[in-house]
Design a protein around this motif. Structure first.
Motif, PDB file in Angstrom:
ATOM      1  N   HIS A  65       7.950  -7.350  -1.372  1.00 45.44           N
ATOM      2  CA  HIS A  65       8.879  -6.526  -2.155  1.00 45.44           C
ATOM      3  C   HIS A  65      10.284  -7.061  -1.889  1.00 45.44           C
ATOM      4  CE1 HIS A  65       5.878  -3.305  -3.060  1.00 45.44           C
ATOM      5  NE2 HIS A  65       5.312  -3.813  -1.978  1.00 45.44           N
ATOM      6  N   LEU A  80       2.717   5.756   4.898  1.00 43.87           N
ATOM      7  CA  LEU A  80       3.067   5.238   3.575  1.00 43.87           C
ATOM      8  C   LEU A  80       3.827   6.218   2.676  1.00 43.87           C
ATOM      9  CD1 LEU A  80       2.858   2.996   1.396  1.00 43.87           C
ATOM     10  CD2 LEU A  80       0.677   4.017   0.725  1.00 43.87           C
ATOM     11  N   LEU A  84       7.670   5.819   1.667  1.00 45.12           N
ATOM     12  CA  LEU A  84       8.141   5.486   0.316  1.00 45.12           C
ATOM     13  C   LEU A  84       9.269   6.437  -0.084  1.00 45.12           C
ATOM     14  CD1 LEU A  84       4.800   4.806  -1.630  1.00 45.12           C
ATOM     15  CD2 LEU A  84       6.625   3.144  -1.175  1.00 45.12           C
ATOM     16  N   THR A  88      12.019   3.873   1.192  1.00 45.70           N
ATOM     17  CA  THR A  88      11.922   2.793   0.212  1.00 45.70           C
ATOM     18  C   THR A  88      12.593   3.141  -1.107  1.00 45.70           C
ATOM     19  OG1 THR A  88       9.887   2.124   1.284  1.00 45.70           O
ATOM     20  CG2 THR A  88      10.242   1.319  -0.946  1.00 45.70           C
ATOM     21  N   ARG A 192       3.505   0.008 -10.148  1.00 42.25           N
ATOM     22  CA  ARG A 192       3.725   0.100  -8.691  1.00 42.25           C
ATOM     23  C   ARG A 192       2.425   0.381  -7.953  1.00 42.25           C
ATOM     24  NH1 ARG A 192       8.704   1.200  -5.938  1.00 42.25           N
ATOM     25  NH2 ARG A 192       8.052   0.470  -3.927  1.00 42.25           N
ATOM     26  N   HIS A 259      -3.581  -4.983  -0.087  1.00 40.88           N
ATOM     27  CA  HIS A 259      -4.204  -4.138   0.938  1.00 40.88           C
ATOM     28  C   HIS A 259      -5.719  -4.072   0.885  1.00 40.88           C
ATOM     29  CE1 HIS A 259      -0.215  -3.324   2.130  1.00 40.88           C
ATOM     30  NE2 HIS A 259       0.104  -2.777   0.965  1.00 40.88           N
TER      31      HIS A 259
HETATM   32  N1  GUN Z   1       2.450   1.404  -2.526  1.00 39.01           N
HETATM   33  C1  GUN Z   1       3.280   1.682  -3.554  1.00 39.01           C
HETATM   34  N2  GUN Z   1       4.494   1.163  -3.351  1.00 39.01           N
HETATM   35  C2  GUN Z   1       4.437   0.522  -2.179  1.00 39.01           C
HETATM   36  C3  GUN Z   1       5.400  -0.240  -1.426  1.00 39.01           C
HETATM   37  O1  GUN Z   1       6.538  -0.416  -1.811  1.00 39.01           O
HETATM   38  N3  GUN Z   1       4.953  -0.748  -0.250  1.00 39.01           N
HETATM   39  C4  GUN Z   1       3.677  -0.575   0.190  1.00 39.01           C
HETATM   40  N4  GUN Z   1       3.319  -1.109   1.348  1.00 39.01           N
HETATM   41  N5  GUN Z   1       2.773   0.129  -0.485  1.00 39.01           N
HETATM   42  C5  GUN Z   1       3.149   0.670  -1.652  1.00 39.01           C
END
Ligand code: GUN
Ligand code: FE
Length: 433
Positions: A65, A80, A84, A88, A192, A259
């Protein structure tokens, strides 16, 4: 380009090819071959002699990212979904400011260069002007890349939530503009993740993917709370991964899903059939308490995987840290279950070079020194250890291993992109953001 040195690469998952005192030759941007003796017709051509320094393929980051580089190493005590929301999204909202974005992306690209990652697949933000700036800068600096404007129209703060029609319009515009104006950077559709995108937006994106043959990147099965959320949003879908497929967002051999920590057997099956590349991000998975992905089990089930940084879930941009994490994670799984195979160094190198470099969304493959691969190359030479290495007679494989586990970007003596020496990007501009 003719480079002389100790040429090391991983043409197959568990095979390290080592060719000492050899020549790596490129015709234009593409590798011609590795030779012990220079072919007769090349006699008299200039050779850059790097002594016994390691000459390896440059790294390829299949999942990063770009805006989150500014958060690398910050906010690691959260999981997570709260991460976010609290860390984030507020940072990504800053990219509405194009001048801020330009500074941030220059710093990101400079650090990638330092770390020896010369090809990457990146998320931008929802902002089209900022994402275009990233694409333009990466292209000008000499990287090859796939970059996507993020799409999100649900479960997003007001500052990032998009109107779906406008999101699709801007996506199409960027995809076309990249084709017309950029040489080495392409567009990749970037929903996303399922919780961020309505059915309407996913369907619209799927139609663009079909119309223009676009590659796709997203996230799947990262964290248990995320998976529960997806199941509650899509109770009729067989699985998280199937939601992407249902909306035309899993084009064969042109999809990267990050992932896959918690993939179900039916998802493994689907990913194998669609030839999806899974971006394994073990450091991020530990940082965000997501889990330990069964990498070797997934590979051995026939699913293609790569090792990736997922900055800022991952806190280092350089891929060696993530290669070492992938090996460690596989060993920790093996401690719990002896039927699981541990990853070795050669395979870790493959997963950070040829596996992501030959993703079919790119115009040409990179990450290996087989003929036709893009000549993206690092010269690795540790002045810190040279004397003792000579004393101990360290092998090339040992020197590579040490670079991966405890090297520094200062150990990279030179970088070549497409057969040409690549200078530090934006070097005249100071240290940037
Ligand atoms: N899943 C949705 N957005 C993101 C992100 O920005 N990073 C991560 N690791 N997982 C996400
Ligand atoms: Fe990610």
């Amino acid at each position: 380009m003719i480079l002389k040195g100790t040429v090391v690469w991983a043409p197959e998952p568990a095979r390290l090819e080592v060719s000492e005192a050899s020549y790596l030759v490129a015709d234009g941007a593409a590798v011609r071959g590795v030779y012990r003796e220079l072919p007769a017709e090349l006699a008299g051509e200039p050779v850059e002699d790097w002594g016994d320094a390691l000459i390896v393929p440059a790294f390829v980051d299949a999942h990063v990212h770009a805006p989150q580089y500014l958060n690398a190493g910050i906010g690691m005590d959260e999981e997570l979904l709260p991460w976010l929301e609290r860390r984030t999204f507020p940072l990504e909202a800053r990219f509405a400011d194009a001048a801020f974005a330009s500074r941030a992306y220059r710093a990101f690209l400079r650090e990638l260069w330092r770390q020896g990652t010369l090809r990457f697949v990146a998320f931008g933000t929802v902002h089209a002007p900022a994402t275009w700036e990233l694409m333009r800068l990466a292209d000008a600096a000499g990287f090859t890349a796939l970059v996507g404007k993020v799409n999100m129209d649900r479960n997003a703060p007001a500052s990032l939530a998009e109107d779906p029609a406008r999101s699709l319009g801007e996506t199409e515009e960027l995809a076309l503009r990249a084709r017309e104006e950029l040489a080495h950077v392409g567009f990749i559709a970037t929903p996303r993740f399922v919780p961020s995108t309505t059915d309407r937006l996913m369907d619209g994106l799927g139609a663009l993917v079909e119309k223009y043959g676009l590659p796709v990147q997203s996230h799947v099965d990262e964290n248990r709370s995320e998976i529960e959320l997806v199941a509650s949003l899509h109770p009729k879908s067989e699985s998280y991964a199937h939601v992407y497929e249902e909306h035309g967002l899993m084009p064969r051999a042109r999809t990267i899903l990050a992932h896959g920590v918690w993939l179900k057997p039916s998802e493994i099956d689907l990913l194998r059939r669609r030839e999806v590349l899974v971006a394994h991000c073990p450091q991020s998975n530990a940082n965000l308490t997501s889990g330990v992905m069964p990498l070797t089990r997934t590979l051995d089930a026939g699913v293609a995987c790569a090792v990736a940084s997922d900055v800022a879930g991952g806190s280092n941009l350089g891929l060696p840290a993530h290669m070492a994490c992938a090996v460690r994670a596989s060993k920790l799984r093996r401690v719990r279950d002896e039927s699981e195979r541990a990853l070795g160094l050669a395979e870790a190198l493959y997963l950070a070079t040829k596996a992501p470099g030959s993703f079919a969304g790119f115009a040409d493959p990179s990450g290996s020194f087989e003929p036709g691969y893009r000549a993206d190359v690092l010269v690795i030479e540790s002045a810190r250890t040279r004397e003792l290495d000579e004393l101990l007679g360290r092998t090339p494989a040992e020197r590579l291993e040490r670079f991966v586990y405890s090297g520094e970007s200062a150990d990279i003596a030179a970088r070549y992109a497409g057969g040409e020496r690549m200078p530090e990007p934006f070097a005249q501009e100071g240290s940037g953001a």
